[in-house]
Design a protein around this motif. Structure first.
Motif, PDB file in Angstrom:
ATOM      1  N   VAL A  46      36.119  52.244  32.169  1.00 14.77           N
ATOM      2  CA  VAL A  46      37.426  52.801  31.816  1.00 14.77           C
ATOM      3  C   VAL A  46      38.175  53.342  33.029  1.00 14.77           C
ATOM      4  N   ALA A  47      37.462  53.951  33.990  1.00 14.89           N
ATOM      5  CA  ALA A  47      38.131  54.489  35.177  1.00 14.89           C
ATOM      6  C   ALA A  47      38.759  53.358  35.989  1.00 14.89           C
ATOM      7  N   LYS A  48      38.063  52.233  36.084  1.00 11.05           N
ATOM      8  CA  LYS A  48      38.602  51.069  36.789  1.00 11.05           C
ATOM      9  C   LYS A  48      39.847  50.535  36.075  1.00 11.05           C
ATOM     10  N   ALA A  49      39.810  50.542  34.749  1.00 11.91           N
ATOM     11  CA  ALA A  49      40.969  50.094  33.976  1.00 11.91           C
ATOM     12  C   ALA A  49      42.185  50.956  34.288  1.00 11.91           C
ATOM     13  N   HIS A  50      41.989  52.275  34.318  1.00  9.71           N
ATOM     14  CA  HIS A  50      43.101  53.185  34.613  1.00  9.71           C
ATOM     15  C   HIS A  50      43.621  52.992  36.030  1.00  9.71           C
ATOM     16  N   GLU A  51      42.734  52.685  36.938  1.00  5.63           N
ATOM     17  CA  GLU A  51      43.144  52.422  38.316  1.00  5.63           C
ATOM     18  C   GLU A  51      43.938  51.120  38.399  1.00  5.63           C
ATOM     19  N   ASP A  52      43.446  50.083  37.722  1.00  6.09           N
ATOM     20  CA  ASP A  52      44.061  48.761  37.828  1.00  6.09           C
ATOM     21  C   ASP A  52      45.410  48.681  37.136  1.00  6.09           C
ATOM     22  N   ILE A  53      45.604  49.428  36.040  1.00  7.58           N
ATOM     23  CA  ILE A  53      46.872  49.312  35.309  1.00  7.58           C
ATOM     24  C   ILE A  53      48.024  49.886  36.129  1.00  7.58           C
ATOM     25  N   ILE A  54      47.709  50.793  37.068  1.00 11.36           N
ATOM     26  CA  ILE A  54      48.740  51.374  37.929  1.00 11.36           C
ATOM     27  C   ILE A  54      48.809  50.660  39.276  1.00 11.36           C
ATOM     28  N   CYS A  55      47.670  50.316  39.841  1.00  8.34           N
ATOM     29  CA  CYS A  55      47.631  49.782  41.208  1.00  8.34           C
ATOM     30  C   CYS A  55      47.340  48.288  41.274  1.00  8.34           C
ATOM     31  N   GLY A  56      47.207  47.638  40.123  1.00  3.97           N
ATOM     32  CA  GLY A  56      46.859  46.214  40.115  1.00  3.97           C
ATOM     33  C   GLY A  56      47.958  45.358  40.700  1.00  3.97           C
ATOM     34  N   GLY A  57      47.650  44.107  40.938  1.00  3.33           N
ATOM     35  CA  GLY A  57      48.580  43.211  41.618  1.00  3.33           C
ATOM     36  C   GLY A  57      49.478  42.407  40.721  1.00  3.33           C
ATOM     37  N   GLY A  58      49.816  42.914  39.556  1.00  6.04           N
ATOM     38  CA  GLY A  58      50.691  42.169  38.658  1.00  6.04           C
ATOM     39  C   GLY A  58      50.029  41.933  37.320  1.00  6.04           C
ATOM     40  N   ALA A  59      50.701  42.374  36.256  1.00  2.00           N
ATOM     41  CA  ALA A  59      50.136  42.253  34.911  1.00  2.00           C
ATOM     42  C   ALA A  59      50.334  40.842  34.370  1.00  2.00           C
ATOM     43  N   ARG A  60      49.510  40.469  33.431  1.00  2.00           N
ATOM     44  CA  ARG A  60      49.689  39.206  32.712  1.00  2.00           C
ATOM     45  C   ARG A  60      49.126  39.375  31.300  1.00  2.00           C
ATOM     46  N   GLY A  61      49.668  40.328  30.588  1.00  4.56           N
ATOM     47  CA  GLY A  61      49.220  40.597  29.232  1.00  4.56           C
ATOM     48  C   GLY A  61      48.763  42.035  29.082  1.00  4.56           C
ATOM     49  N   LYS A  62      48.289  42.353  27.900  1.00  3.39           N
ATOM     50  CA  LYS A  62      47.906  43.715  27.559  1.00  3.39           C
ATOM     51  C   LYS A  62      46.451  43.995  27.979  1.00  3.39           C
ATOM     52  N   MET A  63      46.249  45.090  28.679  1.00  5.37           N
ATOM     53  CA  MET A  63      44.902  45.496  29.067  1.00  5.37           C
ATOM     54  C   MET A  63      44.181  46.135  27.888  1.00  5.37           C
ATOM     55  N   VAL A  64      42.922  45.744  27.676  1.00  3.66           N
ATOM     56  CA  VAL A  64      42.157  46.292  26.555  1.00  3.66           C
ATOM     57  C   VAL A  64      40.744  46.699  26.975  1.00  3.66           C
ATOM     58  N   LEU A  65      40.233  47.706  26.278  1.00  2.00           N
ATOM     59  CA  LEU A  65      38.828  48.089  26.362  1.00  2.00           C
ATOM     60  C   LEU A  65      38.094  47.452  25.198  1.00  2.00           C
TER      61      LEU A  65
END
Length: 329
Positions: free
Chosen positions: A308-327
């Protein structure tokens, strides 16, 4: 996990801060649904950017500590509280909000924030509906007063809210323009309702948008990163155009004269402030879209609860979204 056990795994936040404050615990008590509430066995939970703002302590709404984040869950009804007649044990559902938090194996939600999940959608897709689609509908119609035939620019269209906006706008007869930060993101946008896609990392992308819209400009902009784009947005608008501020991560300087020259509007959007009547309107539109077949949630990155911590990091700092992030649970 056996349903008879009274403890579960859940993510708990004991202090506000960075992603590291998200603590996965295995001995959290399973909540008990009260009157007009249901208990859901969670199969998937959506991750929304706003949950990172709340976790950091910088958002206007601060939950009492400790708490479990998460509002968009999809799963199966485990039990129902008194006076609940719309649902029964075993029903597949998705939620708009939870009371106990969705980053957990079980979650309690008010029955009026729970909706049936159609068999044509899986749990991952179910976790991608609530906040994104309700926010998109609210931004377009309840606040943006969008009409068929108008043009809409979805500024940051490849994430959960952006793709929801593209699908809804296309289905309702708008000309849809979208931006993304990668070639893959642009392709996703075009597959989900956009007539035209632009790469917002291209230094000349605003000129390309102007060439597409012509001298009239764009009627509505759904803005996901207003602290970066708002000044540019005001240059792209038509007369009486409006920018709908859906996302913001800081401050920005603008020239208010830019709004005067076109009598344009900057309007904030907050799903939390929707009335019961407005939520019901959103829900009706969303459920109709699922039934009609044009509402098809796009699932992006998937994480186990342990990440979950990685998810929170990636949703803000990731390199471009392509859909909804889910756990996934």
């Amino acid at each position: 996990m056996a349903a008879t056990r009274n403890v579960m795994r859940a993510v708990r936040v004991f202090e506000f801060g960075g992603p590291e404050v998200l603590k996965l615990q295995s001995d959290v008590l399973v909540p008990v649904p009260k009157e007009n509430q249901v208990l859901i066995k969670v199969h998937a939970c959506g991750v929304n950017p706003v949950e990172t703002y709340i976790r950091s302590g910088t958002y206007a709404r601060k939950p009492a500590l400790p708490y479990t984040p998460g509002s968009d869950v999809a799963g199966v009804i485990e039990s129902v509280g008194d006076h609940v007649t719309a649902f029964k044990k075993g029903d597949r559902v998705f939620t708009l909000e939870t009371l106990s938090g969705g980053y957990a194996e079980y979650a309690v939600a008010a029955a009026n924030r729970v909706f049936p999940l159609a068999d044509k959608l899986d749990f991952r897709q179910g976790a991608a509906i609530g906040v994104p689609y309700f926010t998109a509908y609210r931004a377009l119609f309840q606040k943006g007063c969008a009409k068929a035939g108008e043009s809409v620019l979805v500024h940051g269209a490849s994430g959960g809210v952006g793709l929801a906006t593209c699908q809804i706008a296309r289905a309702c007869g708008l000309k849809v323009l979208g931006t993304a930060g990668t070639e893959e993101g642009m392709n996703v946008i075009l597959r989900n309702g956009a007539h035209h896609a632009f790469n917002h990392r291209d230094p000349n992308y605003t000129e390309r948008i102007k060439a597409c819209t012509g001298p009239g400009g764009v009627d509505i902009i759904i803005e996901m990163l207003s602290n970066v784009n708002l000044d540019t947005d005001l240059q792209l608008l038509s007369c009486a155009g409006r920018v709908m501020v859906v996302g913001c991560r800081g401050r920005i300087e603008i020239n208010p004269r830019d709004t005067m020259s076109k009598e344009s509007s900057i309007i904030g959007v907050s799903l939390f402030l929707a009335t019961e009547e407005e939520r019901h309107e959103c829900a009706t539109a969303v459920l109709d879209g699922i039934e009609a077949g044009w509402l098809k949630p796009v699932v992006g990155l998937e994480y186990p609860l342990e990440k979950v911590a990685k998810a929170h990091e990636d949703i803000i700092c990731g390199g471009g979204a392509r859909g909804k992030m889910v756990l996934l649970l």
